[in-house]
Enzyme design. Structure first.
Site, PDB file in Angstrom:
ATOM      1  N   GLY A  38      13.405  13.664 -17.129  1.00 29.74           N
ATOM      2  CA  GLY A  38      13.959  12.594 -16.458  1.00 29.74           C
ATOM      3  C   GLY A  38      12.787  11.548 -15.916  1.00 29.74           C
ATOM      4  N   TYR A  39      11.629  12.353 -15.378  1.00 33.21           N
ATOM      5  CA  TYR A  39      10.380  11.993 -14.867  1.00 33.21           C
ATOM      6  C   TYR A  39       9.680  11.237 -16.442  1.00 33.21           C
ATOM      7  CZ  TYR A  39       5.571  11.485 -13.719  1.00 33.21           C
ATOM      8  OH  TYR A  39       4.003  11.100 -13.481  1.00 33.21           O
ATOM      9  N   ILE A  40       9.823  12.202 -17.421  1.00 33.87           N
ATOM     10  CA  ILE A  40       8.873  11.403 -18.698  1.00 33.87           C
ATOM     11  C   ILE A  40       9.787  10.530 -19.378  1.00 33.87           C
ATOM     12  CG2 ILE A  40       8.488  12.397 -21.014  1.00 33.87           C
ATOM     13  CD1 ILE A  40       7.888  15.403 -19.463  1.00 33.87           C
ATOM     14  N   SER A  42      11.546   8.328 -17.857  1.00 31.88           N
ATOM     15  CA  SER A  42      11.253   7.009 -17.039  1.00 31.88           C
ATOM     16  C   SER A  42       9.974   6.452 -17.354  1.00 31.88           C
ATOM     17  CB  SER A  42      11.571   7.178 -15.526  1.00 31.88           C
ATOM     18  OG  SER A  42      10.857   8.067 -14.795  1.00 31.88           O
TER      19      SER A  42
END
Length: 121
Positions: A38-40, A42
């Protein structure tokens, strides 16, 4: 935050005859690691957003770039990773120098770039 920054700043930049936005992504957006999908995703979107803004506002003399730091040498990161090689991390002051360049007239030919600020990490 990148969208909200752009949404607030762009009318002023256009009305003022141009300017520069610098968005913050991460090295992980181009070199993913396990456990942070998810972080990557975004942060990869931040790069695409900077590229889209650069294309959309080119004729308004507004530039948009993204910086891609690796691990930033902050007290919080040091506390969460006490056994890491902190000397390889990027100092916030060094990142600030890159941002200062990207908002300066010296980088007037640079827009839509994803600029690595990895240090030795």
């Amino acid at each position: 935050p990148a969208y909200l920054l752009a949404h607030a700043a762009l009318p002023h930049l256009v009305a003022g005859g141009g300017g520069s936005l610098v968005l913050v992504s991460t090295r992980a957006a181009v070199r993913p690691f396990s456990g942070a999908a998810g972080y990557i995703a975004s942060k990869a979107a931040v790069i695409a957003f900077a590229e889209a803004l650069a294309a959309e506002y080119r004729n308004d003399n507004v530039r948009a770039n993204a910086i891609l730091p690796s691990v930033i040498d902050t007290p919080g990161n040091r506390a969460s990773q006490p056994d890491a090689d902190h000397s390889a991390w990027v100092a916030p002051a060094d990142i600030a120098k890159v941002i200062a360049f990207l908002v300066s007239d010296d980088s007037a030919i640079t827009s839509g770039a994803a600029v690595p600020v990895y240090g030795r990490a």
